[in-house]
Design a protein around this motif. Structure first.
Motif, PDB file in Angstrom:
ATOM      1  N   TYR A  39     -52.191  41.208 -13.352  1.00  0.00           N
ATOM      2  CA  TYR A  39     -52.126  41.350 -11.946  1.00  0.00           C
ATOM      3  C   TYR A  39     -50.748  40.819 -11.263  1.00  0.00           C
ATOM      4  O   TYR A  39     -50.392  41.607 -10.312  1.00  0.00           O
ATOM      5  N   ALA A  40     -50.122  40.005 -11.752  1.00  0.00           N
ATOM      6  CA  ALA A  40     -48.786  39.183 -11.325  1.00  0.00           C
ATOM      7  C   ALA A  40     -47.932  40.669 -11.391  1.00  0.00           C
ATOM      8  O   ALA A  40     -46.892  40.903 -10.740  1.00  0.00           O
ATOM      9  N   GLN A  41     -47.876  41.151 -12.626  1.00  0.00           N
ATOM     10  CA  GLN A  41     -46.976  42.380 -12.751  1.00  0.00           C
ATOM     11  C   GLN A  41     -47.118  43.459 -11.965  1.00  0.00           C
ATOM     12  O   GLN A  41     -46.087  44.189 -11.651  1.00  0.00           O
ATOM     13  N   LEU A  42     -48.407  43.618 -11.430  1.00  0.00           N
ATOM     14  CA  LEU A  42     -48.695  44.667 -10.289  1.00  0.00           C
ATOM     15  C   LEU A  42     -48.193  44.211  -8.905  1.00  0.00           C
ATOM     16  O   LEU A  42     -47.383  45.002  -8.278  1.00  0.00           O
ATOM     17  N   THR A  43     -48.493  43.094  -8.728  1.00  0.00           N
ATOM     18  CA  THR A  43     -48.084  42.669  -7.103  1.00  0.00           C
ATOM     19  C   THR A  43     -47.323  41.480  -6.784  1.00  0.00           C
ATOM     20  O   THR A  43     -47.014  41.090  -5.810  1.00  0.00           O
ATOM     21  N   GLY A  44     -46.595  41.065  -7.887  1.00  0.00           N
ATOM     22  CA  GLY A  44     -45.675  39.888  -7.872  1.00  0.00           C
ATOM     23  C   GLY A  44     -46.142  38.399  -8.325  1.00  0.00           C
ATOM     24  O   GLY A  44     -47.445  38.302  -8.189  1.00  0.00           O
ATOM     25  N   TYR A  45     -45.229  37.680  -8.708  1.00  0.00           N
ATOM     26  CA  TYR A  45     -45.562  36.427  -9.269  1.00  0.00           C
ATOM     27  C   TYR A  45     -45.354  35.566  -8.025  1.00  0.00           C
ATOM     28  O   TYR A  45     -44.712  35.582  -7.231  1.00  0.00           O
ATOM     29  N   GLN A  46     -46.136  34.223  -8.218  1.00  0.00           N
ATOM     30  CA  GLN A  46     -45.926  33.465  -7.000  1.00  0.00           C
ATOM     31  C   GLN A  46     -44.324  33.022  -6.884  1.00  0.00           C
ATOM     32  O   GLN A  46     -43.835  32.624  -8.147  1.00  0.00           O
ATOM     33  N   ALA A  47     -43.921  32.777  -5.797  1.00  0.00           N
ATOM     34  CA  ALA A  47     -42.811  32.342  -5.677  1.00  0.00           C
ATOM     35  C   ALA A  47     -42.608  30.923  -6.002  1.00  0.00           C
ATOM     36  O   ALA A  47     -43.631  30.311  -5.741  1.00  0.00           O
ATOM     37  N   LEU A  48     -41.523  30.711  -6.465  1.00  0.00           N
ATOM     38  CA  LEU A  48     -41.312  29.070  -7.090  1.00  0.00           C
ATOM     39  C   LEU A  48     -40.803  28.563  -5.662  1.00  0.00           C
ATOM     40  O   LEU A  48     -39.968  28.669  -5.104  1.00  0.00           O
ATOM     41  N   THR A  62     -57.274  34.972  -7.638  1.00  0.00           N
ATOM     42  CA  THR A  62     -56.508  36.369  -7.157  1.00  0.00           C
ATOM     43  C   THR A  62     -55.206  36.210  -6.783  1.00  0.00           C
ATOM     44  O   THR A  62     -54.710  37.027  -6.023  1.00  0.00           O
ATOM     45  N   GLY A  63     -54.379  35.435  -7.414  1.00  0.00           N
ATOM     46  CA  GLY A  63     -53.174  35.214  -7.200  1.00  0.00           C
ATOM     47  C   GLY A  63     -52.537  34.504  -6.188  1.00  0.00           C
ATOM     48  O   GLY A  63     -51.115  34.089  -6.170  1.00  0.00           O
ATOM     49  N   ILE A  64     -53.297  33.980  -5.328  1.00  0.00           N
ATOM     50  CA  ILE A  64     -52.724  33.328  -4.079  1.00  0.00           C
ATOM     51  C   ILE A  64     -52.926  31.852  -4.528  1.00  0.00           C
ATOM     52  O   ILE A  64     -53.665  31.204  -4.053  1.00  0.00           O
ATOM     53  N   VAL A  65     -51.795  31.402  -5.451  1.00  0.00           N
ATOM     54  CA  VAL A  65     -52.000  30.177  -5.924  1.00  0.00           C
ATOM     55  C   VAL A  65     -51.395  28.772  -5.109  1.00  0.00           C
ATOM     56  O   VAL A  65     -51.781  27.756  -5.510  1.00  0.00           O
ATOM     57  N   PHE A  66     -50.633  29.210  -4.179  1.00  0.00           N
ATOM     58  CA  PHE A  66     -50.027  27.939  -3.312  1.00  0.00           C
ATOM     59  C   PHE A  66     -50.810  27.934  -2.310  1.00  0.00           C
ATOM     60  O   PHE A  66     -50.505  28.344  -1.152  1.00  0.00           O
ATOM     61  N   CYS A  67     -52.130  27.158  -2.419  1.00  0.00           N
ATOM     62  CA  CYS A  67     -53.144  27.231  -1.308  1.00  0.00           C
ATOM     63  C   CYS A  67     -53.690  25.768  -1.139  1.00  0.00           C
ATOM     64  O   CYS A  67     -53.543  25.069  -1.984  1.00  0.00           O
ATOM     65  N   PHE A 120     -46.045  25.194 -11.387  1.00  0.00           N
ATOM     66  CA  PHE A 120     -45.735  26.290 -10.561  1.00  0.00           C
ATOM     67  C   PHE A 120     -44.454  27.258 -11.141  1.00  0.00           C
ATOM     68  O   PHE A 120     -44.445  28.340 -10.703  1.00  0.00           O
ATOM     69  N   TYR A 121     -43.855  26.621 -12.031  1.00  0.00           N
ATOM     70  CA  TYR A 121     -42.809  27.495 -12.970  1.00  0.00           C
ATOM     71  C   TYR A 121     -43.579  28.423 -13.711  1.00  0.00           C
ATOM     72  O   TYR A 121     -43.475  29.637 -13.840  1.00  0.00           O
ATOM     73  N   GLN A 122     -44.783  27.794 -14.243  1.00  0.00           N
ATOM     74  CA  GLN A 122     -45.521  28.762 -15.199  1.00  0.00           C
ATOM     75  C   GLN A 122     -46.236  29.662 -14.335  1.00  0.00           C
ATOM     76  O   GLN A 122     -46.298  31.196 -14.640  1.00  0.00           O
ATOM     77  N   ALA A 123     -46.730  29.479 -13.097  1.00  0.00           N
ATOM     78  CA  ALA A 123     -47.232  30.552 -12.168  1.00  0.00           C
ATOM     79  C   ALA A 123     -46.202  31.682 -11.809  1.00  0.00           C
ATOM     80  O   ALA A 123     -46.424  32.954 -11.840  1.00  0.00           O
ATOM     81  N   HIS A 124     -44.853  31.278 -11.499  1.00  0.00           N
ATOM     82  CA  HIS A 124     -43.692  32.248 -11.096  1.00  0.00           C
ATOM     83  C   HIS A 124     -43.160  33.010 -12.404  1.00  0.00           C
ATOM     84  O   HIS A 124     -42.976  33.950 -12.009  1.00  0.00           O
ATOM     85  N   THR A 125     -43.503  32.557 -13.468  1.00  0.00           N
ATOM     86  CA  THR A 125     -43.067  33.245 -14.639  1.00  0.00           C
ATOM     87  C   THR A 125     -44.006  33.853 -15.480  1.00  0.00           C
ATOM     88  O   THR A 125     -43.927  35.029 -16.243  1.00  0.00           O
ATOM     89  N   CYS A 126     -45.454  33.579 -15.506  1.00  0.00           N
ATOM     90  CA  CYS A 126     -46.665  34.056 -16.153  1.00  0.00           C
ATOM     91  C   CYS A 126     -47.781  34.289 -15.446  1.00  0.00           C
ATOM     92  O   CYS A 126     -48.902  34.878 -16.127  1.00  0.00           O
ATOM     93  N   GLY A 127     -47.869  33.997 -14.261  1.00  0.00           N
ATOM     94  CA  GLY A 127     -49.047  34.221 -13.369  1.00  0.00           C
ATOM     95  C   GLY A 127     -50.096  33.328 -13.402  1.00  0.00           C
ATOM     96  O   GLY A 127     -51.139  33.471 -12.933  1.00  0.00           O
ATOM     97  N   LEU A 128     -49.987  32.241 -14.230  1.00  0.00           N
ATOM     98  CA  LEU A 128     -50.970  31.499 -14.377  1.00  0.00           C
ATOM     99  C   LEU A 128     -51.340  30.363 -13.247  1.00  0.00           C
ATOM    100  O   LEU A 128     -50.335  29.909 -12.695  1.00  0.00           O
ATOM    101  N   PRO A 129     -52.472  30.451 -12.562  1.00  0.00           N
ATOM    102  CA  PRO A 129     -52.733  29.573 -11.525  1.00  0.00           C
ATOM    103  C   PRO A 129     -52.651  27.952 -11.898  1.00  0.00           C
ATOM    104  O   PRO A 129     -53.628  27.706 -12.886  1.00  0.00           O
ATOM    105  N   PRO A 130     -52.154  27.322 -10.877  1.00  0.00           N
ATOM    106  CA  PRO A 130     -52.309  25.800 -11.244  1.00  0.00           C
ATOM    107  C   PRO A 130     -53.542  25.139 -11.259  1.00  0.00           C
ATOM    108  O   PRO A 130     -54.165  24.434 -12.128  1.00  0.00           O
TER     109      PRO A 130
END
Length: 899
Positions: free
Chosen positions: A333-342, A593-598, A669-679
């Protein structure tokens, strides 16, 4: 924030929601649900193979409508299904800016062909797609097992765009002829009339998910984490709305929409991404059916989940993400819509907000209060009252006459100021910014081509057209220091009311027949409106810094892809225990669903929390990604020290513990930014095979290492905590006591504590103190807590950079260090060869949990130096070893040997 009733949550006699539609009010939903299933045929002889997949024509039998099906298998195990009219009389809207790049497609080949079906496959051969002639169905197979069927129930629906019906003139107003056809071109809700320029153009499709009985996602709704069967009520609605004091356990759309549904079963996680920005409904039906499993000797009952998507307009653009693991799905999903901004590190600290702080003296007094009470924080916020008459990019000349001095006062303490910037612009011909936007063509227009005007906080307002790239560029420039007078580089931004909220508009938002850039109606772009403002704001802050500094922008309205831009919160909640409890599944739904900084407003935006509720909310929110206290102007003041020392001490502890844990959070958050993993992760993400975790939404994992179970009931002295994994061990972070997994634990709690456990096999990093803000925190040494598993092993990564710039990206100025313990030896090594960062951060102490025998000595080996012995303390009652006074540099290789 929305208009707040002085008397309570809402001034609406129907609980605040009578202004909003139910599905029965929506014409396209009624047509699709009540109309006959349309019979579609796949014309198999029209198959064309291309570099991007395959094309088929579809024929609808009744009206002879011809559609074009494009099928694209992508290299990241994603299948894209795109359906449009074969020869439309005008183009249909396709969502821009959300998918970051066209996915790389695999080359399809025909594997088998019969008169009834064609089976296509692509390397490496694990997956296939089978298209059936009549009735048209599309099956996705994995290892020869059907896992998804598109159009399983024959609900494919596609209303072709038509020429407008004749009109007759009645006086000065043009009226549509009142026949059955023309009635479809206008729709009435309450006193509002919606005239559809393109007529009825809704779309719909159903998918059967084979073997799945648990689905998640589709934020934003104030509902449980696991989505419910909708046969007992309303469908889930995706339509961004300003819903103050929203109803709990409701499927009404709230402030943002992510049309991603995530399904999970023990051996697979998959996703369905429905890329459409118009009003959308989703029906979910769970059921069982007889199933002949691959190589099985006899049929067995298999669960099924049928998902029916219905949208008002656009094209069918449906992407099936095949996983199979949760982590792979997040990456797809992150490859489609983008990774979380660091985010900049300060954004992960505590934020203090109120609608509104009265003046500059009030802001300075609150700032001083945190120092006086020894409570760390990083950001103080100003709401709409800081402006000159609700004109954004201005300052109230009486209450905020010296904004630069105020920001410099905070910056001396390394703290920041956030101000609000909403999308509505006060209609004021004497205001240069309004005139510039008007003359530059940056406002949306009504269906007659005149400037659309609605009402919001300034009164009569025009609304910026963020769908226009030119308008976004203009808006971004407004944040320049030379343009935004009184701003400094330490000023950051909050986008609110951007659903968009329009007082007295239909459903308190913009009419659907308002016209945007490119001639598109608002109905096409509605759910993108806040996303595009967020995009323009983030770009404005980046440009302001010359491209060197990371922005921080919070938005209330969002869409898929908003994770690339900043943070999101759950809107105007209420100070009750029920809203505290619902915040957890709401944040988990956003996270998957990718919105991890919430986050959610601590203490509730509306009404006044009691002391116990406030403490419990701080404790919960300190263990969630975005951490902000916020309240309405009608509430009593509730800074952390106003309830007396007992409450202040408990809040102080929660915030200080948050700051101590920030090295771990920043790594997540670095892992979210690079791998798409939610914290923030539902338990099933880390324990995918355990049925007991699938419906849990009262507790969660923070990364892979920590399990949190916030207290969400009043007067609680004991809580039930599910500890997953019968082969796992869990360490209570307060007592260091070890507990076996695969059980539900009854744990006593006081007002000062809430249950948090460290998972065996993990390493967690903490600062040795909290400091007064994150800038001080960066200078403090670290403590490592190692939780040994049954093999005496553990590992974990630590990410470090400067915390604020893009140097980690542009100059590879960062480091990721891996800490690995095995056979009594803890090693600190680089996690990869990428990145170099000269930092002086040191490890001061190491705590090892689960060490069964007291060591005779601890030896430290640093590359290039002589081995030394380290002082240690062993606590046999909880099998804990503490090694202190180490002063080992994180960026250097070293070993710690337990002998």
């Amino acid at each position: 924030m929305a208009e707040v009733s002085q008397a309570g949550v809402s001034d609406d006699p129907d609980g605040g929601n009578a202004k909003f539609k139910k599905s029965s009010h929506v014409a396209f939903y009624r047509r699709q649900m009540q109309g006959p299933n349309l019979q579609h045929r796949a014309l198999l002889d029209t198959l064309v193979l291309t570099e991007k997949g395959a094309h088929f024509e579809l024929l609808e039998s009744d009206k002879q409508t011809r559609l074009l099906l494009s099928l694209s298998p992508c290299k990241n195990d994603t299948v894209r299904i795109l359906i449009d009219e074969l020869q439309p009389i005008k183009a249909r809207y396709r969502v821009p800016d959300v998918v970051t790049a066209e996915p790389q497609c695999e080359q399809l080949r025909v594997e088998t062909r019969t008169k009834n079906s064609v089976t296509l496959s692509w390397p490496p051969g694990r997956h296939q797609v089978r298209v059936w002639h009549f009735p048209f169905q599309l099956e996705i197979l994995c290892e020869n097992e059907v896992i998804v069927t598109f159009n399983s129930k024959g609900k494919l629906w596609f209303e072709a765009i038509q020429e407008p019906p004749r009109v007759t003139s009645h006086g000065s107003e043009q009226q549509l002829q009142q026949d059955d056809t023309s009635l479809l071109w206008r729709e009435t809700f309450k006193q509002f009339v919606d005239v559809k320029a393109n007529g009825p153009s809704s779309i719909g499709a159903d998918l059967c998910l084979h073997g799945f009985s648990h689905v998640y996602g589709l934020p934003e709704h104030a509902d449980s984490l696991q989505l419910k069967d909708t046969r007992d009520g309303e469908p889930y609605r995706l339509y961004n709305l300003d819903v103050f004091g929203y109803e709990l356990y409701s499927r009404l759309g709230l402030y943002g929409s992510v049309p991603l549904l995530v399904a999970h079963k023990p051996d697979r996680t998959l996703g369905v991404f429905w890329l459409n920005a118009s009003e959308t409904f989703v029906n979910i039906h769970y059921s069982l059916t007889d199933h002949q499993a691959h190589l099985a000797k006899r049929p067995r009952q298999q669960p099924l989940t049928d998902v029916h998507w219905l949208s008002e307009s656009g094209v069918i653009d449906c992407m099936v993400l095949l996983g199979p693991s949760p982590q792979q799905l997040f990456s797809q999903y992150a490859q489609l819509t983008g990774y979380q901004a660091l985010p900049p590190l300060f954004a992960l600290g505590y934020h203090q907000c109120r609608w509104n702080y009265n003046d500059e003296a009030d802001v300075k007094a609150v700032d001083a209060g945190f120092d006086h009470h020894n409570i760390p924080y990083d950001v103080i916020w100003l709401d709409i009252e800081h402006t000159d008459g609700k004109r954004y990019f201005t300052w109230d000349p009486v209450h905020f006459p010296e904004p630069e001095n105020l920001q410099q006062h905070l910056e001396k303490k390394k703290r920041k100021l956030v101000v609000i910037s909403d999308p509505h612009i006060k209609v004021d011909p004497n205001w240069s910014l309004y005139c510039e936007a008007r003359d530059g063509g940056h406002f949306v227009k009504d269906r007659e081509g005149q400037l659309y005007q609605g009402s919001c906080w300034p009164g009569k307002s025009s609304y910026l057209d963020f769908s226009s790239p030119a308008t976004r560029a203009w808006y971004s420039r407004c944040f320049g220091l030379n343009k935004y007078k009184g701003s400094t580089p330490s000023l950051f931004v909050w986008n609110d009311m951007n659903e968009p909220s329009v007082f007295y508009g239909p459903e308190q938002t913009m009419p659907k027949d308002v016209v945007h850039y490119g001639g598109w109606e608002h109905r096409e772009v509605h759910n993108l409106y806040g996303f595009h403002q967020h995009m323009a704001t983030a770009e404005g802050l980046i440009t302001r810094s010359g491209g060197s500094e990371r922005p921080f922008v919070l938005t209330r309205s969002f869409f898929a892809g908003s994770q690339r831009l900043g943070a999101v919160w759950t809107g105007d909640n209420v100070a009750t225990w029920e809203y505290l409890k619902i915040s957890i599944p709401m944040l988990l739904s956003l996270s998957v669903t990718g919105i991890v900084f919430c986050g959610a407003d601590v203490g509730g935006f509306a009404q006044d929390p009691g002391p116990e509720l406030l403490v419990r909310w701080y404790q919960a929110a300190a263990l969630q990604p975005f951490f902000r206290g916020h309240s309405a102007k009608t509430t009593k003041r509730r800074e952390p020290w106003v309830f007396g020392e007992v409450v202040t001490a408990a809040i102080r502890t929660a915030i200080q513990q948050r700051y101590c844990l920030l090295p771990y959070w920043y790594t997540l958050f670095y892992q979210a930014h690079t791998c798409g993993l939610p914290p923030l992760r539902p338990l099933w993400v880390e324990f995918p095979k355990e049925q007991s975790t699938l419906s849990v939404d009262s507790q969660y994992m923070i990364g892979r290492a920590l399990l949190a179970c916030p207290v969400t009931e009043p007067g609680v002295q004991e809580v039930e905590v599910l500890l997953p994994g019968s082969d796992e061990t869990w360490y209570d972070i307060h007592s260091a006591e070890a507990y076996k997994g695969g059980r539900t634990l009854s744990l006593p709690v006081t007002l000062d504590t809430l249950p948090v456990f460290q998972r065996a096999g993990s390493v967690v990093f903490r600062s040795t103190g909290s400091g007064s803000c994150t800038a001080e925190l960066q200078r403090l040494p670290l403590t490592i807590t190692v939780g040994l598993n049954s093999q005496g092993a553990a590992d974990g990564d630590l990410y470090l950079d400067d915390g604020h710039s893009f140097n980690y990206r542009d100059r590879k100025a960062f480091c990721v260090r891996r800490f690995n313990m095995l056979s009594g030896r803890l090693l600190c090594r680089p996690a990869s060869d990428e990145g170099t960062f000269a930092c002086d951060t040191v490890i001061q102490s190491v705590i090892i949990l689960g060490l069964k025998l007291k060591p005779s000595k601890v030896v430290v080996h640093v590359s290039g130096t002589k081995d030394t012995s380290a002082a240690f303390q062993y606590t046999g009652s909880c099998s804990m070893l503490t090694v202190r006074s180490l002063n080992l540099r994180v960026a250097q290789d070293w070993d710690l040997q337990i002998i």
